[in-house]
Design a protein around this motif. Sequence first.
Motif, mmCIF file in Angstrom:
data_model
loop_
_atom_site.group_PDB
_atom_site.id
_atom_site.type_symbol
_atom_site.label_atom_id
_atom_site.label_comp_id
_atom_site.label_asym_id
_atom_site.label_seq_id
_atom_site.Cartn_x
_atom_site.Cartn_y
_atom_site.Cartn_z
ATOM 1 N N GLN A 250 19.685 29.591 3.487
ATOM 2 C CA GLN A 250 19.355 30.396 4.665
ATOM 3 C C GLN A 250 20.464 30.333 5.704
ATOM 4 O O GLN A 250 20.298 30.849 6.807
ATOM 5 N N GLY A 251 21.597 29.730 5.342
ATOM 6 C CA GLY A 251 22.751 29.698 6.226
ATOM 7 C C GLY A 251 22.925 28.423 7.007
ATOM 8 O O GLY A 251 23.913 28.270 7.736
ATOM 9 N N ALA A 252 22.000 27.464 6.899
ATOM 10 C CA ALA A 252 22.062 26.235 7.701
ATOM 11 C C ALA A 252 23.136 25.290 7.181
ATOM 12 O O ALA A 252 23.500 25.308 6.000
ATOM 13 N N ASP A 253 23.611 24.457 8.081
ATOM 14 C CA ASP A 253 24.434 23.304 7.709
ATOM 15 C C ASP A 253 23.472 22.127 7.602
ATOM 16 O O ASP A 253 23.110 21.513 8.599
ATOM 17 N N ALA A 254 23.013 21.849 6.380
ATOM 18 C CA ALA A 254 22.020 20.793 6.160
ATOM 19 C C ALA A 254 22.729 19.456 6.028
ATOM 20 O O ALA A 254 23.565 19.261 5.138
ATOM 21 N N VAL A 255 22.388 18.525 6.909
ATOM 22 C CA VAL A 255 22.991 17.194 6.919
ATOM 23 C C VAL A 255 21.996 16.236 6.266
ATOM 24 O O VAL A 255 20.983 15.864 6.867
ATOM 25 N N GLU A 256 22.258 15.838 5.042
ATOM 26 C CA GLU A 256 21.356 14.955 4.314
ATOM 27 C C GLU A 256 21.673 13.494 4.579
ATOM 28 O O GLU A 256 22.843 13.105 4.658
ATOM 29 N N THR A 257 20.629 12.713 4.691
ATOM 30 C CA THR A 257 20.800 11.269 4.825
ATOM 31 C C THR A 257 19.632 10.558 4.155
ATOM 32 O O THR A 257 18.485 10.993 4.280
ATOM 33 N N VAL A 258 19.936 9.489 3.447
ATOM 34 C CA VAL A 258 18.901 8.712 2.767
ATOM 35 C C VAL A 258 18.361 7.672 3.739
ATOM 36 O O VAL A 258 19.117 6.859 4.268
ATOM 37 N N VAL A 259 17.042 7.720 3.992
ATOM 38 C CA VAL A 259 16.444 6.774 4.929
ATOM 39 C C VAL A 259 15.644 5.694 4.220
ATOM 40 O O VAL A 259 15.308 4.669 4.829
ATOM 41 N N SER A 260 15.298 5.909 2.942
ATOM 42 C CA SER A 260 14.602 4.870 2.183
ATOM 43 C C SER A 260 14.729 5.183 0.703
ATOM 44 O O SER A 260 14.999 6.316 0.309
ATOM 45 N N THR A 261 14.538 4.163 -0.110
ATOM 46 C CA THR A 261 14.547 4.325 -1.557
ATOM 47 C C THR A 261 13.381 3.520 -2.139
ATOM 48 O O THR A 261 12.796 2.668 -1.463
ATOM 49 N N LEU A 262 13.057 3.803 -3.379
ATOM 50 C CA LEU A 262 12.034 3.042 -4.075
ATOM 51 C C LEU A 262 12.686 2.005 -4.970
ATOM 52 O O LEU A 262 13.694 2.262 -5.625
ATOM 53 N N ALA A 263 12.105 0.824 -5.000
ATOM 54 C CA ALA A 263 12.584 -0.255 -5.856
ATOM 55 C C ALA A 263 11.378 -0.929 -6.499
ATOM 56 O O ALA A 263 10.258 -0.855 -5.971
ATOM 57 N N PRO A 264 11.579 -1.585 -7.658
ATOM 58 C CA PRO A 264 10.461 -2.299 -8.285
ATOM 59 C C PRO A 264 9.892 -3.373 -7.357
ATOM 60 O O PRO A 264 10.618 -3.960 -6.545
ATOM 61 N N VAL A 265 8.589 -3.612 -7.470
ATOM 62 C CA VAL A 265 7.978 -4.705 -6.719
ATOM 63 C C VAL A 265 8.622 -6.029 -7.148
ATOM 64 O O VAL A 265 9.258 -6.108 -8.207
ATOM 65 N N PRO A 266 8.489 -7.078 -6.341
ATOM 66 C CA PRO A 266 9.228 -8.318 -6.621
ATOM 67 C C PRO A 266 8.944 -8.949 -7.979
ATOM 68 O O PRO A 266 9.831 -9.569 -8.575
ATOM 69 N N ASP A 267 7.710 -8.848 -8.487
ATOM 70 C CA ASP A 267 7.411 -9.494 -9.771
ATOM 71 C C ASP A 267 6.403 -8.674 -10.548
ATOM 72 O O ASP A 267 5.810 -7.720 -10.030
ATOM 73 N N ALA A 268 6.207 -9.069 -11.793
ATOM 74 C CA ALA A 268 5.352 -8.317 -12.708
ATOM 75 C C ALA A 268 3.926 -8.828 -12.744
ATOM 76 O O ALA A 268 3.144 -8.414 -13.611
ATOM 77 N N SER A 269 3.539 -9.676 -11.812
ATOM 78 C CA SER A 269 2.216 -10.297 -11.893
ATOM 79 C C SER A 269 1.093 -9.270 -11.852
ATOM 80 O O SER A 269 0.116 -9.358 -12.600
ATOM 81 N N GLY A 270 1.201 -8.280 -10.978
ATOM 82 C CA GLY A 270 0.157 -7.266 -10.891
ATOM 83 C C GLY A 270 0.036 -6.457 -12.168
ATOM 84 O O GLY A 270 -1.068 -6.180 -12.644
ATOM 85 N N LEU A 271 1.175 -6.090 -12.744
ATOM 86 C CA LEU A 271 1.177 -5.334 -13.996
ATOM 87 C C LEU A 271 0.578 -6.154 -15.129
ATOM 88 O O LEU A 271 -0.308 -5.679 -15.862
ATOM 89 N N LEU A 272 1.045 -7.387 -15.285
ATOM 90 C CA LEU A 272 0.578 -8.219 -16.399
ATOM 91 C C LEU A 272 -0.900 -8.579 -16.269
ATOM 92 O O LEU A 272 -1.609 -8.681 -17.272
ATOM 93 N N ALA A 273 -1.371 -8.719 -15.035
ATOM 94 C CA ALA A 273 -2.780 -9.051 -14.840
ATOM 95 C C ALA A 273 -3.696 -7.873 -15.171
ATOM 96 O O ALA A 273 -4.852 -8.072 -15.545
ATOM 97 N N ALA A 274 -3.172 -6.657 -15.045
ATOM 98 C CA ALA A 274 -4.010 -5.477 -15.274
ATOM 99 C C ALA A 274 -4.088 -5.069 -16.737
ATOM 100 O O ALA A 274 -4.994 -4.326 -17.123
ATOM 101 N N LEU A 275 -3.152 -5.533 -17.566
ATOM 102 C CA LEU A 275 -3.081 -5.039 -18.941
ATOM 103 C C LEU A 275 -4.174 -5.565 -19.874
ATOM 104 O O LEU A 275 -4.694 -4.801 -20.698
ATOM 105 N N PRO A 276 -4.559 -6.852 -19.816
ATOM 106 C CA PRO A 276 -5.567 -7.338 -20.773
ATOM 107 C C PRO A 276 -6.877 -6.557 -20.688
ATOM 108 O O PRO A 276 -7.437 -6.362 -19.602
ATOM 109 N N GLY A 277 -7.344 -6.075 -21.818
ATOM 110 C CA GLY A 277 -8.597 -5.336 -21.878
ATOM 111 C C GLY A 277 -8.479 -3.866 -21.565
ATOM 112 O O GLY A 277 -9.457 -3.127 -21.665
ATOM 113 N N ALA A 278 -7.278 -3.427 -21.182
ATOM 114 C CA ALA A 278 -7.088 -2.004 -20.871
ATOM 115 C C ALA A 278 -6.824 -1.216 -22.147
ATOM 116 O O ALA A 278 -6.332 -1.749 -23.141
#
Length: 583
Positions: A365-393
């Motif tokens: 549309q003709g704008a000069d768009a100035v992009e900037t990254v303000v945050s990113t996604l990263a894995p949670v610190p450990d796998a405890s939540g994932l491993l705890a949810a898997l048994p019986g699923a």
Amino acid sequence: MASGWGDGAGPPSRPRGADGRRGGNGASPRRGHVWLVGAGPGDPGLITVRGAELLAGADVVVTDLAVDAALHAYARSGAELVRVGPDGDLRGQDEVNALLVDRALAGARVVRLKGGDPYLLGRGGEESEACAAAGVWVTVVPGVSSALAGPAFAGIPVTHRGLAQDVAIISGHLPPGHPDSTVDWAALASPTLTIVIMMGIAHLVGIADALLAAGREPGTPVAVVERATTPTQRVLRTTLESLGADAVETGVRSPAVIVVGDVAARIDARGAASPHRSPSARPGFARPASSRPAGRGEGTERRASQDENADTADLDISHDGSGQVDRVALPAPAGAENGPLAGVRVLVPRTRQRPGLLARDLRRQGADAVETVVSTLAPVPDASGLLAALPGADALVLADADEVTTVVTLLRGAGQDVRALAGLTLVSASDSAAVALESLGLATVRSSAEVRVAHVVVTEIPVTGLKVAVCASAAPPMGVRTVRRITLQTDIPAEPDPSVAADLRRGALHAVAFASSTAARRTAELYGPLPPGLLVVAMGRRTVLACEETGIRVDAVANEPGIAGLVTAVCGLVAPPGTGGPA
């Protein structure tokens, strides 16, 4: 290119006189004309070429569509926009007929823009009769009806050799048995007949009962296609006997098309919404003289769907191979340097490293768009939540390639590998998740056809045999009884960009466009109070709330979900009609 306004609807033009005017005896007033134009089923790219041409040359546009509809951008600047509907400028059919006649008799070129096709459950015949009775020339321009496009976009052929060779399109506006209804429900009993029901959501139970009473089998497949051909399309697949209960459970709402018959169980090639090819993102309409006063919806009206689909769920919408592309992105007008945002510098905070579509479409549309990254996604610190949810699923549902990568990273950090997922059904909710799993040599099941509501994948096809599913951001497959929600990724603030900080300090930016609540919060955290002269445009209710919580004043809110609505809001705020850019 010739305007093509003559449709052969009236007598031939009289010869020109010596002065170049029609008739040779002085100028005669231009005779008005009414075109009944089908707007198509919802995707702005599905209007006909003829319809778009007529919109571009109209003096008056009488429309059933929302005031912020992308199709209105086809109209020329200064065209009169008259909205029809409960919250519009006109409400009754008699008012509409009178306005069409009045404007045409005054010499205006009038486009009556109607959803779908004007002559299919659209009262186009009544408007045509009214114009003809008043001596007004009228021409119909057919449109693509959602009665056919809705099923097609859901992968449902309404006819298929060996299954169905006849189709009945029915109005469900009145319930079965209503004295004013002309629908013979008993005549719809043939098991090979495909029935397409329009405007029937309010009477689903009564319609199902009527068809069962007529002799249709309880197990007859049914599909309900909600908001067909739009980025928020949803599809409910069920049976005739379960239609009412399943519709309540899944919250089906109007507008929706109901398909009854064996073809409703098919999932063939699907439709893909086209990029919106409009000449401008800045419709410059003059309000009609008969408009209701501002304050009754004018300027502040927001469609009910906006709050439901307002935010991008903190996702930077980009073409990353997931198949989740912004599907109504606005292209540039011819020559972006002359676009409505020419000379405007717009800050675009992103929550992903990869470039997004918002900046791309602002530049178009003709704008000069100035992009900037303000945050990113990263894995949670450990796998405890994932491993705890898997048994019986029974299943692990993964939304995209990023979640697949995150699962592998977490397992490795815990000293394990993908063998920890043995015995689970791996359900992919997007193409990118399926490709990522297959690249690891892991079998996957597709849970949906990438249908999104508020940018969250909504499954429409049950994955059989699953009772307990582990999900992060993806929705569980239909039929799952227990959902174990886990967190796989966490939001990490980025470092401030010195050049952006400098631009903010010296007032070198005209506007900022926030596509998510996270983008707004992180921008405030990184750069502090924004300059008072900086115009702020926000995407939806959640983003507005985040701005208010962080002390950011909001000047405009997108009137429709998606990048197109945000770009349109920026254009309307920064470059209002009659200007070429910022003051």
